[in-house]
Motif scaffolding. Structure first.
Motif, PDB file in Angstrom:
ATOM      1  N   UNK A 155       3.304  13.384   0.335  1.00 36.97           N
ATOM      2  CA  UNK A 155       3.662  12.020  -0.032  1.00 36.97           C
ATOM      3  C   UNK A 155       3.189  10.997   0.997  1.00 36.97           C
ATOM      4  N   UNK A 156       3.203  11.390   2.274  1.00 41.15           N
ATOM      5  CA  UNK A 156       2.754  10.463   3.330  1.00 41.15           C
ATOM      6  C   UNK A 156       1.268  10.181   3.195  1.00 41.15           C
ATOM      7  N   UNK A 157       0.499  11.228   2.888  1.00 41.45           N
ATOM      8  CA  UNK A 157      -0.944  11.033   2.708  1.00 41.45           C
ATOM      9  C   UNK A 157      -1.232  10.207   1.457  1.00 41.45           C
ATOM     10  N   UNK A 158      -0.508  10.516   0.393  1.00 45.05           N
ATOM     11  CA  UNK A 158      -0.680   9.740  -0.846  1.00 45.05           C
ATOM     12  C   UNK A 158      -0.443   8.257  -0.548  1.00 45.05           C
ATOM     13  N   UNK A 159       0.599   7.953   0.246  1.00 47.34           N
ATOM     14  CA  UNK A 159       0.905   6.550   0.575  1.00 47.34           C
ATOM     15  C   UNK A 159      -0.222   5.904   1.381  1.00 47.34           C
ATOM     16  N   UNK A 160      -0.808   6.675   2.310  1.00 48.26           N
ATOM     17  CA  UNK A 160      -1.894   6.112   3.123  1.00 48.26           C
ATOM     18  C   UNK A 160      -3.118   5.800   2.267  1.00 48.26           C
ATOM     19  N   UNK A 161      -3.417   6.709   1.353  1.00 50.29           N
ATOM     20  CA  UNK A 161      -4.570   6.485   0.471  1.00 50.29           C
ATOM     21  C   UNK A 161      -4.290   5.278  -0.432  1.00 50.29           C
ATOM     22  N   UNK A 162      -3.076   5.213  -0.970  1.00 49.20           N
ATOM     23  CA  UNK A 162      -2.708   4.070  -1.816  1.00 49.20           C
ATOM     24  C   UNK A 162      -2.833   2.761  -1.033  1.00 49.20           C
ATOM     25  N   UNK A 163      -2.362   2.765   0.217  1.00 46.79           N
ATOM     26  CA  UNK A 163      -2.394   1.536   1.018  1.00 46.79           C
ATOM     27  C   UNK A 163      -3.833   1.075   1.239  1.00 46.79           C
ATOM     28  N   UNK A 164      -4.719   2.040   1.512  1.00 42.91           N
ATOM     29  CA  UNK A 164      -6.138   1.707   1.731  1.00 42.91           C
ATOM     30  C   UNK A 164      -6.720   1.081   0.459  1.00 42.91           C
TER      31      UNK A 164
END
Ligand SMILES: [Zn+2]
Length: 213
Positions: A155-164
């Protein structure tokens, strides 16, 4: 199960074949060591075909892939999808044009991810091979490959990709620190071209660092 689709076995077999072919090629290059890495293809607008966890990615067959919905939930199987399925289905959700996602753990990808983790990005400029990435028409461009911190919390990685992506920045792939790369394309052929291009560009950057140190 109200929304379980009737699986089209010909479509599933064709995706499995393309995934197995990619696995064999990438495995032969040493980019999928020790059952690491995972691959997927879009099955339809709401589903993807992903590799099952723990299989040797150089020897994949039709029984080594499974269907998941775009939330990552298995469909029509008791098999367990790869832990990183969340990162695959995220790309299919975000861009309906994406047809294939590749994740590998090559030596160059791993070393570069460590070296550039602090900077948070590898910036390629002046390379003719930047043109292998769809949308890039000249070496006179800047191509950013972000490096995100590794975590076992997908979930943390998904959030980082979404933020980018939500910041409106172009994204054609990303590294995860100490881990490997994700990249994708509209077709498996395009995803493989992107992966080869990033691998080549990373190898060049690493050589330059060595030779100019
Ligand atoms: Zn991985």
């Amino acid at each position: 199960m109200p929304d379980t689709p009737r699986l089209d076995h010909a479509r599933l077999a064709s995706c499995a074949r393309d995934i197995a072919d990619a696995g064999r090629e990438l495995g032969a290059r040493g980019w999928t060591p020790a059952t690491s890495s995972n691959f997927s293809m879009r099955y339809d607008s709401q589903h993807a075909v992903v590799t099952i966890s723990g299989r040797d990615k150089g020897r994949l067959g039709v029984d080594d892939v499974m269907v998941v919905d775009l939330a990552g939930k298995p469909v029509g199987t008791a098999s367990k999808p790869s832990a990183e399925t969340a990162l695959h289905v995220q790309m299919y959700r975000r861009d309906p044009q994406i047809g294939a996602v590749l994740h590998t753990h090559s030596h160059n990808q791993t070393v570069a991810s460590r070296l550039y983790a602090q900077a948070g990005v590898v910036r390629f400029a002046g390379y003719e091979l930047q043109k292998a990435i769809t949308g890039y028409t000249t070496h006179e461009s800047e191509l950013d490959l972000p490096v995100f911190p590794n975590t076992q919390e997908m979930g943390e990685l998904v959030d980082r990709v979404d933020a980018w992506l939500d910041a409106g920045k172009p994204l054609h792939g990303y590294l995860i620190d100490g881990h490997g790369i994700y990249t994708w394309g509209r077709t498996m052929a395009e995803a493989k071209r992107h992966l080869e291009a990033f691998e080549f560009l990373l190898a060049c950057e690493l050589d330059l660092r060595r030779l100019t140190a």
